[in-house]
Scaffold this active site. Structure first.
Site, mmCIF file in Angstrom:
data_model
loop_
_atom_site.group_PDB
_atom_site.id
_atom_site.type_symbol
_atom_site.label_atom_id
_atom_site.label_comp_id
_atom_site.label_asym_id
_atom_site.label_seq_id
_atom_site.Cartn_x
_atom_site.Cartn_y
_atom_site.Cartn_z
ATOM 1 N N LEU A 92 0.835 -1.194 0.000
ATOM 2 C CA LEU A 92 0.000 0.000 0.000
ATOM 3 C C LEU A 92 0.868 1.242 0.000
ATOM 4 C CD1 LEU A 92 -2.552 -1.024 2.771
ATOM 5 C CD2 LEU A 92 -2.981 -0.923 0.321
ATOM 6 N N LYS A 127 -4.580 -1.205 10.480
ATOM 7 C CA LYS A 127 -3.484 -1.816 9.734
ATOM 8 C C LYS A 127 -2.707 -2.684 10.710
ATOM 9 C CE LYS A 127 0.148 -0.809 6.420
ATOM 10 N NZ LYS A 127 1.136 -1.716 6.939
HETATM 11 S S1 IVH Z 1 -5.121 -4.578 2.226
HETATM 12 C C1 IVH Z 1 -3.809 -4.395 -2.204
HETATM 13 N N1 IVH Z 1 -5.795 -4.351 4.721
HETATM 14 O O1 IVH Z 1 -0.278 -3.846 5.047
HETATM 15 C C2 IVH Z 1 -3.709 -4.149 -0.754
HETATM 16 N N2 IVH Z 1 -3.501 -4.683 4.237
HETATM 17 O O2 IVH Z 1 1.366 -2.098 3.288
HETATM 18 C C3 IVH Z 1 -3.854 -5.360 0.050
HETATM 19 N N3 IVH Z 1 -2.067 -4.847 6.205
HETATM 20 O O3 IVH Z 1 0.927 -6.225 2.763
HETATM 21 C C4 IVH Z 1 -3.637 -5.127 1.479
HETATM 22 N N4 IVH Z 1 -3.657 -4.611 7.689
HETATM 23 O O4 IVH Z 1 0.445 -6.971 5.145
HETATM 24 C C5 IVH Z 1 -4.781 -4.530 3.867
HETATM 25 N N5 IVH Z 1 -6.575 -4.165 6.881
HETATM 26 C C6 IVH Z 1 -5.565 -4.345 6.049
HETATM 27 C C7 IVH Z 1 -4.234 -4.531 6.486
HETATM 28 C C8 IVH Z 1 -3.223 -4.691 5.542
HETATM 29 C C9 IVH Z 1 -2.371 -4.798 7.512
HETATM 30 C C10 IVH Z 1 -0.706 -5.022 5.685
HETATM 31 C C11 IVH Z 1 -0.551 -6.107 4.666
HETATM 32 C C12 IVH Z 1 -0.030 -5.467 3.429
HETATM 33 C C13 IVH Z 1 0.553 -4.207 3.987
HETATM 34 C C14 IVH Z 1 0.558 -3.140 2.929
#
Ligand code: IVH
Length: 781
Positions: A92, A127
């Site tokens: 992200l 997150k």
């Molecule tokens: S969505 C296409 N939702 O953050 C995006 N990621 O910096 C898919 N992460 O690799 C990720 N909480 O390990 C998403 N609620 C959440 C999250 C989350 C932690 C982590 C994940 C990802 C990273 C991206």
């Protein structure tokens, strides 16, 4: 095993012993890997392998096709099999402030061309600070689980994931797609983390710096039985490959994941508009201390999945989501020294060496000071107590010093005047093409500067380039100093150099396992995607996005190199650059001057004003352009001379193709051309290619659409969508989008206000259509 030195064996004896060793090693491999019940110690196993290598070195022609030494890594070391994700796992983009969050909302509104009245719904999810995993379910049954890896290929940790109670072996409820990759975060709670560390410390085992590292270490245990003893947890929040759609919004999807038996974060909320994003952030900050597990921010996602689809991706991050990070943590520590580092491109960067201090869960010992001006501006001196800040995975920064703590006699830092490398090149401020001074100081030694050479290698093995695991700073420096690895190809050569590997085995700190791991990690990268190949070259101004754009444009390494080489021979000369840099002269003007080429065929009268004369000779120039030429070059002869020179030095077709690739532009194109114009770079690329098995062509664009393979230019203003969306849509349909019209353009989509590009298209007979016609063509109307 005989004790006879290998050299004293007859060939027949060697054959016999090699056969026996191969059988024996294969048996031990199975006992260890599949049965989890090794029958010999590691040391005994290593001795067998060493003996095998010894014999093979003495009798190279006897190396068997299935030799244990060639089964690199597969033996004890290759811990986890690679798993290609059905859909890549992305990361992200970050936002750090309210402004950033509001800009995210505004950007989406612009991209989708929503009117002010239309509200955008978002989910705001914590997150989770753990490590992501992808779980593949077929017909509701968990069949395979993988770590993120490099995003495209992860590690198979299925058995370890099975030990996590939050991960159902079978989905409950109904309505799940036949095939679905569930994505989420493996994490460890605060209490569990503290208990695990305490237990490990008591047993004299490794302790971890923070819950995230601990969760990662626990999941990547070779033995799932150990993982089972670690109280790992899992939150589901996304998905990858699906055989059919199962929801219309992220919010609905989260509810389904929950119905199917997953834990989802209870703090997630559904909010509306920019203000909703800000409120959700404050709410999350407030609950953060009470959660019992680490979160490092809030993830905002556009709720409507059809909008997510339209928004799409930029290289490796989605446009429809962003991570709003919690503010950086600060700490104080002593600045013990300032070292000068020479970067890959020769840029000189001062680095602060700090008394170790924990900030945001990690121990920090270094921080960047950026450049000499920055040191002077902050007036930090050696011995000062400095304030340090670290946000997320960002490099720690020094904010300033604490005046009351300044030791008596601390003196302002004096920036060195020569590069610390053997060449001792004077360190000078770099200037731009136009002659302006910048803050960058650079060593001009390039490959002759050992620092730059090793930085190139570091860049090469780094995560976003070849991502060679286990070839960290220490190892690389060690190999470099031994003279074993001087250029990228050497890394691959090393993996096959039994003599050097044998020497390593005899070196302290290099066990059989770490060597075979390293060899396996290197060999795994003999197949490399084209974008990483390009990024790995380390050309200035060619970052990840540019590399990806180049890979998509050229598709194969052969095409890329052919055009880059051709462009190297066609670089623009000084006269041409002088023209293009002239303010008041646009691309059309430049082209007109080039067409004129300094030759008026004697038809232009010379008894009129200079302006009039120019107007007659180059009718396409407007008055502003003429004034600019006159002001810069003075008289007719000088202008004619520049035009002649520029026409002779104009970049060729290939250079123009390179700089026409979207996200490349003239600067990066020039850097690529310059890179390929250097014979020593050539030799390095060739040597590298000789070591690689395959440079994987960039993902083939779709071929079954009306615009596949076509080069399209959008110009003028579009009314139903933004330029960005139009471009993303065209690319998703397999078209190439270019910024300039040439003979190679297949189609120009022109909106109101289209100017010179439309004119060029008409002149060249390129097909032109309106936005509505375009939408009808691609079925998006
Ligand atoms: S969505 C296409 N939702 O953050 C995006 N990621 O910096 C898919 N992460 O690799 C990720 N909480 O390990 C998403 N609620 C959440 C999250 C989350 C932690 C982590 C994940 C990802 C990273 C991206």
């Amino acid at each position: 095993m005989t004790d006879k030195p290998a050299a004293d064996l007859s060939e027949a004896e060697a054959v016999e012993e090699l056969t026996r060793l191969a059988d024996e090693l294969a048996r031990h491999d199975i006992a260890y890997h599949r049965e989890d019940a090794p029958t010999i110690s590691d040391a005994e196993y290593d001795a067998l392998k060493r003996r095998n290598t010894e014999l093979e070195t003495a009798f190279p022609h006897l190396v068997r096709d299935n030799s244990p030494s060639l089964r690199v890594g597969a033996a004890r070391s290759e811990q986890f099999a690679p798993v290609e994700h059905g859909v890549p796992m992305l990361s992200l983009d970050n936002a750090f402030s309210n402004e950033d969050a509001l800009e995210f909302d505004a950007r989406i509104r612009r991209f989708l061309r929503l009117s002010g009245a239309e509200e955008i719904g978002y989910t705001a999810e914590p997150k989770i600070d753990g490590l992501s995993a992808s779980l593949r379910y077929e017909k509701g049954v968990f069949v395979q689980g993988a770590t993120r890896g490099d995003g495209r290929v992860g590690e198979d940790v299925t058995e370890n994931l099975r030990t996590i109670a939050d991960i159902p072996g079978r989905l409950s409820g109904s309505g799940w797609p036949d095939v679905i990759e569930i994505r989420g975060e493996v994490y460890l709670g605060h209490e569990e983390f503290a208990a695990l560390n305490a237990a490990n410390a008591a047993a004299g085992l490794k302790t971890y710096a923070n819950p995230r590292n601990s969760a990662a270490g626990s999941l990547r245990q070779i033995d799932p039985k150990i993982t089972a003893t670690r109280p790992l947890k899992f939150f589901a929040y996304a998905w990858g490959l699906i055989s059919e759609p199962f929801a219309q919004t992220q919010w609905e999807a989260l509810a389904k994941l929950k119905d199917w038996g997953f834990k989802t974060t209870p703090e997630s909320r559904r909010v509306v508009s920019g203000q909703g994003l800000l409120d959700a952030y404050s709410a999350m900050e407030a609950v953060r201390p009470h959660l019992g597990y680490d979160i490092d921010g809030v993830v905002y996602k556009v709720d409507r999945l059809d909008w997510q689809h339209r928004l799409g991706f930029i290289t490796r991050t989605p446009r429809w989501a962003v991570a709003r990070k919690f503010p950086a943590e600060q700490a104080r520590t002593i600045l013990e020294a300032i070292d000068i580092q020479v970067g890959r491109t020769g840029a000189i960067t001062p680095v602060a060496r700090l008394h170790p201090v924990t900030v945001g869960g990690v121990v920090v010992v270094n921080a960047t000071l950026h450049n000499a001006d920055e040191i002077a501006r902050k007036d930090v001196r050696i011995g000062d107590t400095v304030i340090l800040q670290r946000a997320g995975d960002v490099i720690p920064q020094i904010l300033g010093y604490v005046p009351e703590e300044r030791p008596a006699g601390a003196v302002p830092y004096e920036f060195p005047t020569v590069c610390p490398c053997d060449l001792k090149t004077p360190i000078v401020k770099e200037t731009t093409a136009a002659g302006a001074e910048t803050v960058v100081r650079r060593c001009s030694g390039e490959f002759a500067c050992p620092f730059q050479r090793i930085e190139h290698l570091r860049h090469f093995v780094s995560r976003r380039a070849y991502d060679i695991e286990g070839l960290g700073e220490k190892q690389l420096t060690f190999f470099f100093e031994k003279g074993w690895v001087a250029e990228p190809a050497d890394i691959f050569r090393l993996a096959r150099d039994e003599e050097k590997l044998a020497e390593l085995r005899a070196t302290d700190g290099y066990g059989e396992t770490s060597i075979s791991n390293l060899v396996a990690a290197i060999n795994a990268k003999r197949r490399i995607p084209l974008d990483r190949f390009i990024f790995g070259l380390g050309v200035r101004h060619v970052g990840e996005t540019t590399s990806m754009a180049l890979a998509r444009h050229f598709e194969t390494v052969d095409r890329f190199i052919a055009v880059a080489n051709a462009a190297a021979a066609q670089r623009a000369g000084g006269g041409y650059l002088a023209l293009t840099e002239l303010e008041g002269l646009g691309p059309t003007g430049v082209r007109a001057v080039l067409d004129f080429g300094g030759n008026d065929l004697g038809l232009v009268p010379d008894d009129v004003s200079l302006d009039k004369r120019l107007q007659l000779a180059i009718p396409k120039l407007n008055s502003r352009a003429r004034a600019a030429l006159i002001e810069r070059f003075g008289d007719w002869d000088a202008i004619a001379a520049v035009a002649r020179e520029a026409a002779a030095q104009a970049p060729g077709e290939d250079f123009r193709e390179l700089s026409g690739v979207d996200a490349v532009g003239p600067v990066a194109a020039r850097m690529i051309a310059e890179f390929f114009a250097e014979p020593h770079n050539h030799a390095k690329v060739d040597a590298l290619l000789a070591q690689l098995d395959e440079v994987i062509p960039a993902e083939r664009p779709k071929t079954d659409t009306a615009v596949a393979g076509k080069t399209i230019v959008f110009t003028g203003s579009l009314e139903k969508m933004t330029r960005d969306e139009a471009k993303a849509q065209a690319e998703a349909l397999g078209a190439k989008v270019s910024g300039s019209v040439s003979k190679k353009t297949d189609l120009v989509v022109a909106g109101p206000g289209a100017g010179s590009k439309l004119k060029t298209a008409t002149d060249l007979g390129v097909q032109v259509m309106t936005e509505d016609e375009w939408l009808a063509l691609v079925g998006g109307g």
